[in-house]
Structures are given as C-alpha cells and as structure tokens.
Write an enzyme that holds these catalytic residues in place. Sequence first.
Site, PDB file in Angstrom:
ATOM      1  N   HIS A  90      -4.070  -5.863  -9.068  1.00 47.84           N
ATOM      2  CA  HIS A  90      -5.076  -4.826  -8.793  1.00 47.84           C
ATOM      3  C   HIS A  90      -6.460  -5.478  -8.822  1.00 47.84           C
ATOM      4  O   HIS A  90      -6.774  -6.216  -9.761  1.00 47.84           O
ATOM      5  CB  HIS A  90      -4.982  -3.701  -9.830  1.00 47.84           C
ATOM      6  CG  HIS A  90      -5.941  -2.597  -9.537  1.00 47.84           C
ATOM      7  ND1 HIS A  90      -5.727  -1.693  -8.517  1.00 47.84           N
ATOM      8  CD2 HIS A  90      -7.151  -2.301 -10.063  1.00 47.84           C
ATOM      9  CE1 HIS A  90      -6.752  -0.867  -8.447  1.00 47.84           C
ATOM     10  NE2 HIS A  90      -7.631  -1.211  -9.378  1.00 47.84           N
ATOM     11  N   ASN A  96       2.222  -6.072 -10.210  1.00 46.10           N
ATOM     12  CA  ASN A  96       1.216  -5.676  -9.216  1.00 46.10           C
ATOM     13  C   ASN A  96      -0.085  -6.430  -9.481  1.00 46.10           C
ATOM     14  O   ASN A  96      -0.404  -6.726 -10.628  1.00 46.10           O
ATOM     15  CB  ASN A  96       0.958  -4.165  -9.325  1.00 46.10           C
ATOM     16  CG  ASN A  96      -0.086  -3.678  -8.324  1.00 46.10           C
ATOM     17  OD1 ASN A  96      -0.031  -4.015  -7.137  1.00 46.10           O
ATOM     18  ND2 ASN A  96      -1.048  -2.884  -8.774  1.00 46.10           N
ATOM     19  N   MET A 153       0.790  -1.227   0.000  1.00 44.51           N
ATOM     20  CA  MET A 153       0.000   0.000   0.000  1.00 44.51           C
ATOM     21  C   MET A 153       0.826   1.283   0.000  1.00 44.51           C
ATOM     22  O   MET A 153       0.298   2.359   0.206  1.00 44.51           O
ATOM     23  CB  MET A 153      -0.967  -0.009   1.198  1.00 44.51           C
ATOM     24  CG  MET A 153      -1.999  -1.128   1.117  1.00 44.51           C
ATOM     25  SD  MET A 153      -2.940  -1.105  -0.434  1.00 44.51           S
ATOM     26  CE  MET A 153      -3.916  -2.601  -0.275  1.00 44.51           C
TER      27      MET A 153
END
Length: 208
Positions: A110, A108, A91
């Site tokens: 998402h 990443n 985060m």
Amino acid sequence: MKNIVVLVSGGGTNLQALIDAQKRGELAAGNITCVISSTPNAYALTRAADNGISTEVIRRRDFSSFDEYDEALTQLLQSKNADVIVLAGFMTILGKKVISAFENRIINIHPALIPSFCGEGYYGLRVHEEALKKGVKVTGATAHFVNEVCDGGPIIIQKAVEVQNGDTPEILQKRVMEQAEWKILPRAVALFCEDKIKVIGNKTEILD
Ligand code: GAR
C-alpha cells in the site's frame, strides 16, 4: 521453495521489483511461478512474459456474482499451488473465500503509512493526492498481510518517505515507489519465504 503468485492490474513496477530481486538472488527461498492480472491489457503481463513467467487473466466482470468470482479466483490460486500471493497493484477487492483460504499468506503493498490514507477508495494516485491535500510532511509505504478489513491486516514492513515542496501526486508516487515500495515489497516476500514472519494477533514479529 515457496511458489509466489503475483496479482496485478497495471504497469507492474512492483512486479518488476520482485523479478529483479529474484534475479539478484534475494528471493532464494521462493520462486515467482505465475502472474495473474485482473485485465488483459496490464503491462505487467508483458513484464511477466518477458521473464518467462506464466500468466493468467481473471476478470471480475466475467462472473455474474461476486461469490462466483471469489470462488474462481480461489480455485485458480489453488490450482497454481500458491504458497504466497502478492498483491502488486491489484485493483480488485478480494472476497472472503480467497482471504480465508490463504490466511496470512496474502501480502499487499500500500502506498502510504497505514493507518493513514488507506481503506476503501484509497488506491494508486488517489492516496498521494490525499496525502498532499492534508499537507503531511512524511508519507511512505506499507507491506502487510491481507485480512477481511480493507488495508487492516498485520503490518510486515513500513518505510517512510519525505514529502517535498512542489510535489505533485505523480512526483510523490514515483518517490514513494522508488524509495519505499520497490524495496519493502521484495523484502517482505523474502522474509515470508524464509519463514521469518511470526503473526501474533493483528501484529507481526520479524525473526531476523
Ligand atoms: C502501487 O503504487 C501500489 O502501491 C498501489 O498501486 C500501484 C501499482 O503500481 N496499490 C494500491 O494503491 C493498493 N491499495 P505498479 O502496477 O507499477 O506496481
């Protein structure tokens, strides 16, 4: 064999999916060598320790400037000989230095179908709240490379998940994790470790 370093901040269910995939032999060309957390309290650290994976903590607030933090994270990752870095619910925004040092080597996950419900401020439950507010019938997850544009790097894999009547953000988050995130993140990492992702501009081609 590629060194996989996983960056976490929270519960670490995506880290667990990676560990489970490794145990099943699905990450044969890679090895999870280190888990780095942005906070000392992340349960993800317990998951790592339980599986004999070394851990580190690096907190943004321990550095007086963002540049110093960026430099320290870059050095930490280089000291771990990271070949691929996975943001599994990490985060803290990454800086320019780390992104350019590991160009097209940071993956990443998402929790939406990019370019929907992404960009600055879209993280965790907030993503699902916005999807429900909009009334979309299909959402999902995206595994992508990280570049300097928030959630804007080359997409590796996406998987759609249906929204159902009566969904709350929590229920939808769980379905997206189970049906999409925990499947596509280990797959994207495995493809990377097998050199099966070709990046062409801001797109990828999977050589499978
Ligand atoms: C996951 O849903 C992940 O997709 C999301 O945070 C959650 C972390 O859960 N990431 C973002 O929103 C990034 N923008 P986990 O700690 O249980 O893996």
